[in-house]
Design a protein around this motif. Structure first.
Motif, PDB file in Angstrom:
ATOM      1  N   ARG A   1       0.823  -1.212   0.000  1.00  0.00           N
ATOM      2  CA  ARG A   1       0.000   0.000   0.000  1.00  0.00           C
ATOM      3  C   ARG A   1       0.857   1.261   0.000  1.00  0.00           C
ATOM      4  N   ARG A   2       1.912   1.261   0.801  1.00  0.00           N
ATOM      5  CA  ARG A   2       2.793   2.438   0.842  1.00  0.00           C
ATOM      6  C   ARG A   2       3.530   2.600  -0.479  1.00  0.00           C
ATOM      7  N   ALA A   3       3.963   1.492  -1.064  1.00  0.00           N
ATOM      8  CA  ALA A   3       4.678   1.563  -2.339  1.00  0.00           C
ATOM      9  C   ALA A   3       3.787   2.169  -3.421  1.00  0.00           C
ATOM     10  N   ILE A   4       2.547   1.738  -3.481  1.00  0.00           N
ATOM     11  CA  ILE A   4       1.619   2.275  -4.477  1.00  0.00           C
ATOM     12  C   ILE A   4       1.393   3.763  -4.245  1.00  0.00           C
ATOM     13  N   SER A   5       1.261   4.144  -2.981  1.00  0.00           N
ATOM     14  CA  SER A   5       1.072   5.558  -2.654  1.00  0.00           C
ATOM     15  C   SER A   5       2.265   6.391  -3.107  1.00  0.00           C
ATOM     16  N   MET A   6       3.463   5.894  -2.855  1.00  0.00           N
ATOM     17  CA  MET A   6       4.668   6.621  -3.248  1.00  0.00           C
ATOM     18  C   MET A   6       4.832   6.658  -4.769  1.00  0.00           C
ATOM     19  N   PHE A   7       4.434   5.567  -5.426  1.00  0.00           N
ATOM     20  CA  PHE A   7       4.499   5.536  -6.886  1.00  0.00           C
ATOM     21  C   PHE A   7       3.582   6.587  -7.498  1.00  0.00           C
ATOM     22  N   LYS A   8       2.370   6.692  -6.952  1.00  0.00           N
ATOM     23  CA  LYS A   8       1.431   7.687  -7.467  1.00  0.00           C
ATOM     24  C   LYS A   8       1.981   9.103  -7.303  1.00  0.00           C
ATOM     25  N   ALA A   9       2.720   9.328  -6.223  1.00  0.00           N
ATOM     26  CA  ALA A   9       3.259  10.663  -5.962  1.00  0.00           C
ATOM     27  C   ALA A   9       4.501  10.969  -6.781  1.00  0.00           C
ATOM     28  N   ALA A  10       5.307   9.946  -7.068  1.00  0.00           N
ATOM     29  CA  ALA A  10       6.627  10.213  -7.654  1.00  0.00           C
ATOM     30  C   ALA A  10       6.805   9.789  -9.105  1.00  0.00           C
ATOM     31  N   ALA A  11       6.006   8.858  -9.599  1.00  0.00           N
ATOM     32  CA  ALA A  11       6.314   8.317 -10.927  1.00  0.00           C
ATOM     33  C   ALA A  11       5.120   8.120 -11.845  1.00  0.00           C
ATOM     34  N   GLU A  12       3.945   7.902 -11.294  1.00  0.00           N
ATOM     35  CA  GLU A  12       2.808   7.572 -12.155  1.00  0.00           C
ATOM     36  C   GLU A  12       2.493   8.718 -13.120  1.00  0.00           C
ATOM     37  N   ARG A  13       2.448   8.373 -14.395  1.00  0.00           N
ATOM     38  CA  ARG A  13       2.110   9.311 -15.467  1.00  0.00           C
ATOM     39  C   ARG A  13       3.023  10.550 -15.501  1.00  0.00           C
ATOM     40  N   ARG A  14       4.233  10.376 -15.051  1.00  0.00           N
ATOM     41  CA  ARG A  14       5.185  11.488 -15.126  1.00  0.00           C
ATOM     42  C   ARG A  14       6.131  11.343 -16.308  1.00  0.00           C
ATOM     43  N   THR A  15       5.914  10.300 -17.111  1.00  0.00           N
ATOM     44  CA  THR A  15       6.715  10.111 -18.311  1.00  0.00           C
ATOM     45  C   THR A  15       5.798  10.127 -19.528  1.00  0.00           C
ATOM     46  N   VAL A  16       6.325  10.552 -20.652  1.00  0.00           N
ATOM     47  CA  VAL A  16       5.531  10.665 -21.872  1.00  0.00           C
ATOM     48  C   VAL A  16       4.951   9.318 -22.291  1.00  0.00           C
ATOM     49  N   GLY A  17       5.771   8.284 -22.219  1.00  0.00           N
ATOM     50  CA  GLY A  17       5.319   6.968 -22.671  1.00  0.00           C
ATOM     51  C   GLY A  17       4.720   6.108 -21.582  1.00  0.00           C
ATOM     52  N   ARG A  18       4.481   6.674 -20.377  1.00  0.00           N
ATOM     53  CA  ARG A  18       3.967   5.914 -19.232  1.00  0.00           C
ATOM     54  C   ARG A  18       4.889   4.731 -18.928  1.00  0.00           C
ATOM     55  N   THR A  19       6.190   5.037 -18.866  1.00  0.00           N
ATOM     56  CA  THR A  19       7.183   3.978 -18.657  1.00  0.00           C
ATOM     57  C   THR A  19       7.962   4.181 -17.361  1.00  0.00           C
ATOM     58  N   GLY A  20       7.317   4.760 -16.360  1.00  0.00           N
ATOM     59  CA  GLY A  20       7.958   4.898 -15.056  1.00  0.00           C
ATOM     60  C   GLY A  20       7.787   3.636 -14.229  1.00  0.00           C
TER      61      GLY A  20
END
Length: 226
Positions: A126-145
């Motif tokens: 749960r914490r990993a998903i939360s951190m991913f949403k904050a730091a990497a999700e949809r932050r790349t053009v190709g959605r490759t984070g």
């Protein structure tokens, strides 16, 4: 709980590993490490409640033992306590044991030891998903984070990927990387584990998302300590 120190040199090594892995693909690797993913205070409360219920159940099964205990404390064998006195004594006994368990479980390492493995796994995920949403999700053009998340206290790791990566992989894809990471952590070498995981994740990214001529570094190549 013993804290594993990550040095500045470790940070530089991890950054170098990320840069090397990303040089082969359009993927963007984010790495995070935390001492714990949860405080697990509710686990302490659950254990305290379990002990309280156990006291009540023990009294129901052996009511004479309660009377014996009362007599030993307040007057000897000849004393015949009333029902009200016995119930008050039971309440005090149950509350006392409940409080003692809560106080003992303020010790984090014991609280962590008594936390079921499945609970730790869920909290880390749960914490990993939360951190991913904050730091990497949809932050790349190709959605490759992709996030490599390490929780030291639980000796657990999670890999969470953005849409494009998720579509071409399964959770089993990251098994080798996860195993390499956790094995090094158990030996007290979290940076080495992270570097090994980065290399293996990078191979998967290079296979599915080879580096294109338009690729740019969209997320900083660094280890984030939470």
């Amino acid at each position: 709980m013993v804290s594993v120190r990550i040095t500045e040199a470790d940070h530089q090594r991890v950054s170098g590993a990320i840069a090397a892995a990303e040089a082969k693909s359009d993927g963007e690797i984010v790495t995070m490490v935390t001492e714990l993913s949860d405080s697990y205070h509710d686990v302490a409360l659950h254990w305290a409640v379990a002990v309280l219920i156990a006291v009540l159940a023990w009294t129901a099964a052996f009511p004479m033992a309660l009377q014996w205990g009362y007599s030993q404390l307040f007057g000897g064998w000849g004393v015949e306590p009333g029902l009200g006195a016995l119930l008050f004594f039971l309440m005090v006994l149950a509350v006392l044991k409940f409080t003692v368990v809560l106080l003992v479980l303020r010790y984090m390492q014991l609280r962590l030891t008594l936390t079921p493995a499945a609970t730790k796994q869920r909290r880390v995920r749960r914490r990993a998903i939360s951190m991913f949403k904050a730091a990497a999700e949809r932050r790349t053009v190709g959605r490759t984070g992709i996030l490599i998340y390490l929780s030291l206290g639980e000796h657990r790791a999670e890999i969470v990927a953005d849409e494009a990566i998720h579509d071409v992989t399964t959770p089993e894809t990251w098994g080798e990387a996860m195993a390499a990471l956790v094995a090094e952590v158990k030996e007290g070498r979290p940076a080495d584990g992270m570097i090994a995981a980065i290399g293996l994740v990078g191979e998967v990214l290079a296979e599915h998302f080879p580096r294109s001529s338009t690729d740019t570094n969209e997320i900083p190549d660094k280890l984030i300590e939470l």
